[in-house]
Design an enzyme around this catalytic site. Structure first.
Site, PDB file in Angstrom:
ATOM      1  N   ASP A  15     -63.161  14.808  -6.801  1.00  0.00           N
ATOM      2  CA  ASP A  15     -62.136  14.225  -5.687  1.00  0.00           C
ATOM      3  C   ASP A  15     -62.343  12.987  -5.660  1.00  0.00           C
ATOM      4  O   ASP A  15     -62.217  11.400  -5.409  1.00  0.00           O
ATOM      5  CB  ASP A  15     -61.061  13.626  -4.671  1.00  0.00           C
ATOM      6  N   GLU A  16     -63.186  12.019  -6.851  1.00  0.00           N
ATOM      7  CA  GLU A  16     -63.282  11.002  -6.835  1.00  0.00           C
ATOM      8  C   GLU A  16     -62.286  10.461  -8.525  1.00  0.00           C
ATOM      9  O   GLU A  16     -63.063   8.863  -8.507  1.00  0.00           O
ATOM     10  CB  GLU A  16     -65.018  10.999  -7.779  1.00  0.00           C
ATOM     11  N   HIS A  45     -57.027  17.839 -11.099  1.00  0.00           N
ATOM     12  CA  HIS A  45     -56.686  16.517 -12.146  1.00  0.00           C
ATOM     13  C   HIS A  45     -55.934  15.684 -11.979  1.00  0.00           C
ATOM     14  O   HIS A  45     -54.938  16.171 -12.572  1.00  0.00           O
ATOM     15  CB  HIS A  45     -57.263  16.729 -13.137  1.00  0.00           C
TER      16      HIS A  45
HETATM   17  P1  IMP Z   1     -64.247  26.806  -3.860  1.00  0.00           P
HETATM   18  O1  IMP Z   1     -64.917  25.557  -5.031  1.00  0.00           O
HETATM   19  O2  IMP Z   1     -63.007  26.531  -3.854  1.00  0.00           O
HETATM   20  O3  IMP Z   1     -65.517  27.397  -3.120  1.00  0.00           O
HETATM   21  O4  IMP Z   1     -65.102  25.494  -2.307  1.00  0.00           O
HETATM   22  C1  IMP Z   1     -65.991  24.923  -1.539  1.00  0.00           C
HETATM   23  C2  IMP Z   1     -66.576  23.574  -1.474  1.00  0.00           C
HETATM   24  O5  IMP Z   1     -65.998  22.320  -2.744  1.00  0.00           O
HETATM   25  C3  IMP Z   1     -65.252  23.229  -0.210  1.00  0.00           C
HETATM   26  O6  IMP Z   1     -65.499  22.318   0.495  1.00  0.00           O
HETATM   27  C4  IMP Z   1     -63.958  23.009  -1.456  1.00  0.00           C
HETATM   28  O7  IMP Z   1     -63.331  21.948  -1.004  1.00  0.00           O
HETATM   29  C5  IMP Z   1     -64.835  21.549  -2.474  1.00  0.00           C
HETATM   30  N1  IMP Z   1     -64.244  21.821  -3.780  1.00  0.00           N
HETATM   31  C6  IMP Z   1     -64.060  22.955  -4.695  1.00  0.00           C
HETATM   32  N2  IMP Z   1     -63.422  21.868  -5.665  1.00  0.00           N
HETATM   33  C7  IMP Z   1     -63.491  20.902  -5.190  1.00  0.00           C
HETATM   34  C8  IMP Z   1     -62.494  19.711  -5.796  1.00  0.00           C
HETATM   35  O8  IMP Z   1     -62.373  20.129  -6.987  1.00  0.00           O
HETATM   36  N3  IMP Z   1     -62.264  18.559  -4.868  1.00  0.00           N
HETATM   37  C9  IMP Z   1     -62.949  18.659  -3.867  1.00  0.00           C
HETATM   38  N4  IMP Z   1     -63.387  19.379  -2.967  1.00  0.00           N
HETATM   39  C10 IMP Z   1     -63.520  20.374  -4.444  1.00  0.00           C
HETATM   40 MG    MG Z   2     -59.303  16.738  -6.676  1.00  0.00          MG
END
Ligand code: IMP
Ligand code: MG
Length: 343
Positions: A15-16, A45
């Site tokens: 989320d940057e 994105h």
């Molecule tokens: P997962 O990738 O769904 O297994 O989530 C693992 C961790 O990564 C959680 O804290 C999610 O919120 C975080 N996460 C996964 N993808 C993103 C993203 O694109 N942006 C921000 N956080 C993410």
């Molecule tokens: Mg994002």
């Protein structure tokens, strides 16, 4: 023939603003091919074009620019029904992917069973997209792969490719001179580099992930490390320090810090320059982009963590000067972005 490769990597917790950076770079540099190399529907994105908001999850941002080819390479995961929905959604908005999207045959398929498991065993606050269970199946070597869905994908106008042949194909020789690698998530969520295991994702979010696509690494020119003027995190770990809730909640509200994928409120903290430095160094970045400077400018909140302590600045300029000094090891530059459209 591939002559130039640029890479965009998240240097924080995702989320940057990588989507914006990728879109802006494609528009300015007209890359021929945009490549996603990690993650899946857990990413979101977001881009804004003339006040139209567009969000892609599994698809590379390049699908939103006509004439750009797109590749989803082997370490990405594919959720077939969500992929169809995503394609329908962008089609409705006037984008056609037919003949413009390639997917590696070695990508693993996210099954409903994996999604259910992810949602029912979710201690770390995942996005519930089935990421962990599907990468687990991949490592257990019991998963389903895209190669079994080639016919179905063909009907959607997507070509399934063998990455051992793709880069040598006539198609690449003729059509692909410049490539933009689009990272998903970020350094702090990387399965190996996180400081917060198990509060991370399951994929390789670093330069290593980009290289694992088989790109000719001698052709890499720019590696953009993307960060934000403040850090955010979504997940079950306590991240936002309560003593700064006043300021950090203001930042979250003005910065509209809600997830593009799950709608969850992101926890906020001040930018950690010590961690950012490590992300930039280990990703071999030569350029750093710091997004959302306008949020801090509007709120007059100028704080960062640096040298393991909080530093407060009287003006934004002073904060920028400190950041530039701390990141002076970069071969090129630090770019500060003050708007949601461009770098
Ligand atoms: P997962 O990738 O769904 O297994 O989530 C693992 C961790 O990564 C959680 O804290 C999610 O919120 C975080 N996460 C996964 N993808 C993103 C993203 O694109 N942006 C921000 N956080 C993410
Ligand atoms: Mg994002």
């Amino acid at each position: 023939m591939v002559e130039q490769i640029d890479v965009v990597l998240g240097c924080s917790f995702g989320d940057e603003g990588k989507g914006k950076v990728v879109y802006d770079l494609i528009k300015k540099n007209s890359y021929d091919l945009c490549v996603r190399f990690n993650g899946s529907g857990n990413a979101g994105h977001t881009i804004y074009d003339n006040d139209i908001k567009l969000v892609v999850h599994q698809l590379p941002v390049g699908v939103l620019v006509s004439n750009v080819y797109n590749l989803i390479s082997s370490d990405c995961l594919i959720d077939m029904s969500r992929l169809k929905m995503e394609i329908d959604e962008i089609k409705e908005k006037g984008f056609d992917i037919a003949g413009r999207l390639f997917i590696s045959k070695a990508c693993h398929i996210i099954t409903q069973e994996c999604i259910d498991y992810d949602r029912q065993n979710n201690k770390i606050g995942t996005t519930g997209s089935g990421i962990g269970p599907t990468y687990s199946q991949k490592m257990l070597r019991v998963g389903k792969r895209v190669e079994d869905y080639a016919d179905e994908l063909k009907l959607l106008g997507i070509e399934v490719v063998d990455m051992r042949q793709f880069w040598f194909s006539e198609f690449v020789k003729k059509n692909v001179n410049s490539v933009l690698m689009e990272g998903a998530q970020g350094f702090e969520l990387d399965i190996n580099w996180t400081n917060h295991y198990p509060y991370c994702t399951s994929s390789t979010c670093t330069l290593a992930g980009a290289i694992n696509t088989g790109i000719p690494i001698s052709k890499i020119k720019n590696i953009y490390g993307v960060s934000k003027a403040y850090d955010t995190y979504v997940g079950a770990m306590q991240f936002q320090p309560e003593e700064y809730n006043d300021e950090l909640n203001q930042i979250a509200d003005l910065g509209k810090e809600y997830g593009a994928t799950t709608g969850r409120r992101r926890q906020c903290n001040f930018l950690n320059i010590d961690n950012l430095k490590e992300a930039l160094i280990f990703n071999n970045c030569n350029i750093c982009i710091i997004n959302k400077m306008d949020i801090l400018e509007d709120l007059n909140i100028f704080k960062v963590y640096s040298g393991k302590k909080i530093m407060t600045f009287a003006t934004l300029l002073e904060m920028q000067i400190h950041i530039i000094k701390e990141l002076s090891f970069l071969e090129k530059e630090v770019l500060f972005s003050f708007n949601p459209y461009t770098i």
